[in-house]
Design a protein around this motif. Structure first.
Motif, PDB file in Angstrom:
ATOM      1  N   LEU A 133       0.794  -1.226   0.000  1.00  0.00           N
ATOM      2  CA  LEU A 133       0.000   0.000   0.000  1.00  0.00           C
ATOM      3  C   LEU A 133       0.831   1.284   0.000  1.00  0.00           C
ATOM      4  O   LEU A 133       0.434   2.293   0.571  1.00  0.00           O
ATOM      5  CB  LEU A 133      -0.960  -0.018   1.193  1.00  0.00           C
ATOM      6  N   GLY A 134       2.011   1.231  -0.592  1.00  0.00           N
ATOM      7  CA  GLY A 134       2.847   2.411  -0.693  1.00  0.00           C
ATOM      8  C   GLY A 134       3.597   2.782   0.573  1.00  0.00           C
ATOM      9  O   GLY A 134       4.298   3.782   0.593  1.00  0.00           O
ATOM     10  N   VAL A 135       3.464   1.991   1.636  1.00  0.00           N
ATOM     11  CA  VAL A 135       4.157   2.306   2.895  1.00  0.00           C
ATOM     12  C   VAL A 135       5.227   1.285   3.252  1.00  0.00           C
ATOM     13  O   VAL A 135       5.915   1.431   4.252  1.00  0.00           O
ATOM     14  CB  VAL A 135       3.169   2.446   4.080  1.00  0.00           C
ATOM     15  N   GLY A 136       5.367   0.246   2.446  1.00  0.00           N
ATOM     16  CA  GLY A 136       6.358  -0.773   2.764  1.00  0.00           C
ATOM     17  C   GLY A 136       6.297  -1.914   1.770  1.00  0.00           C
ATOM     18  O   GLY A 136       5.809  -1.769   0.653  1.00  0.00           O
ATOM     19  N   ILE A 137       6.788  -3.058   2.235  1.00  0.00           N
ATOM     20  CA  ILE A 137       6.791  -4.264   1.414  1.00  0.00           C
ATOM     21  C   ILE A 137       6.214  -5.409   2.231  1.00  0.00           C
ATOM     22  O   ILE A 137       6.126  -5.342   3.456  1.00  0.00           O
ATOM     23  CB  ILE A 137       8.211  -4.613   0.910  1.00  0.00           C
ATOM     24  N   ARG A 138       5.825  -6.471   1.525  1.00  0.00           N
ATOM     25  CA  ARG A 138       5.247  -7.614   2.221  1.00  0.00           C
ATOM     26  C   ARG A 138       5.518  -8.915   1.468  1.00  0.00           C
ATOM     27  O   ARG A 138       5.722  -8.921   0.257  1.00  0.00           O
ATOM     28  CB  ARG A 138       3.758  -7.430   2.389  1.00  0.00           C
ATOM     29  N   ARG A 139       5.522  -9.983   2.233  1.00  0.00           N
ATOM     30  CA  ARG A 139       5.540 -11.341   1.688  1.00  0.00           C
ATOM     31  C   ARG A 139       4.589 -12.152   2.563  1.00  0.00           C
ATOM     32  O   ARG A 139       4.863 -12.357   3.747  1.00  0.00           O
ATOM     33  CB  ARG A 139       6.908 -11.979   1.724  1.00  0.00           C
ATOM     34  N   GLY A 140       3.475 -12.555   1.995  1.00  0.00           N
ATOM     35  CA  GLY A 140       2.505 -13.310   2.773  1.00  0.00           C
ATOM     36  C   GLY A 140       2.050 -12.509   3.978  1.00  0.00           C
ATOM     37  O   GLY A 140       1.523 -11.408   3.853  1.00  0.00           O
ATOM     38  N   MET A 141       2.288 -13.045   5.163  1.00  0.00           N
ATOM     39  CA  MET A 141       1.863 -12.394   6.400  1.00  0.00           C
ATOM     40  C   MET A 141       2.984 -11.595   7.063  1.00  0.00           C
ATOM     41  O   MET A 141       2.858 -11.186   8.214  1.00  0.00           O
ATOM     42  CB  MET A 141       1.338 -13.448   7.374  1.00  0.00           C
ATOM     43  N   VAL A 142       4.091 -11.363   6.348  1.00  0.00           N
ATOM     44  CA  VAL A 142       5.202 -10.565   6.888  1.00  0.00           C
ATOM     45  C   VAL A 142       5.197  -9.211   6.188  1.00  0.00           C
ATOM     46  O   VAL A 142       5.234  -9.136   4.962  1.00  0.00           O
ATOM     47  CB  VAL A 142       6.562 -11.267   6.681  1.00  0.00           C
ATOM     48  N   TYR A 143       5.150  -8.157   6.993  1.00  0.00           N
ATOM     49  CA  TYR A 143       5.092  -6.790   6.492  1.00  0.00           C
ATOM     50  C   TYR A 143       6.278  -6.012   7.032  1.00  0.00           C
ATOM     51  O   TYR A 143       6.637  -6.165   8.202  1.00  0.00           O
ATOM     52  CB  TYR A 143       3.805  -6.099   6.967  1.00  0.00           C
TER      53      TYR A 143
END
Length: 149
Positions: A61-71
């Motif tokens: 959402l433009g505030v970070g990165i994610r993989r699955g359930m890790v933000y």
């Protein structure tokens, strides 16, 4: 810490430190610290030397990165945005989970801080504490003993 590798020639001097590897990305500390206050659709702030230099993860959402359930994010206070937090909790929760829409986290936190400030004002000599902070402790007499000949 969530990324694969952290290279910090700026603060600790630690080069090529292995991170937790939960996100496929690398961070390198830059000499110039990022200081940014966000007040657009979302509010929050950034204060960091670390820069994302390689990333194989999805945007969050433009505030970070994610993989699955890790933000992962450099943003502080992003979860103080009530609608954003509710959307994230609903996404993270089990199927059918809905985050309560009547919880205002920043207002609750501010009310707790106000209560704490009121208790401190009522039970502490705040002026005396400020005096100690500004001028240090008062001089205390000392007793010196010695043999006289």
């Amino acid at each position: 810490m969530l990324c694969r590798r952290i290279d910090d020639p700026v603060e600790s001097g630690a080069r090529g430190v292995t991170g937790l590897g939960l996100l496929d990305a690398d961070i390198v500390f830059a000499p110039d610290k990022t200081l940014r206050h966000h007040e657009a659709a979302l509010h929050g702030y950034e204060i960091h030397h670390g820069q994302l230099t390689r990333c194989a993860e999805d945007d969050w959402l433009g505030v970070g990165i994610r993989r699955g359930m890790v933000y992962g994010s450099h943003w502080h206070g992003v979860l103080d945005n009530n609608d954003f937090r509710r959307r994230w909790l609903t996404e993270m929760g089990p199927p059918g989970f809905l985050a309560a829409d009547d919880i205002d986290v920043p207002a609750r936190r501010d009310a707790q801080l106000d209560l704490m400030a009121n208790l401190l004002t009522a039970h502490l000599d705040v002026d005396a504490i400020v005096e100690l902070l500004e001028n240090g402790p008062p001089q205390r007499p000392t007793i010196v003993t010695g043999l006289r000949g």
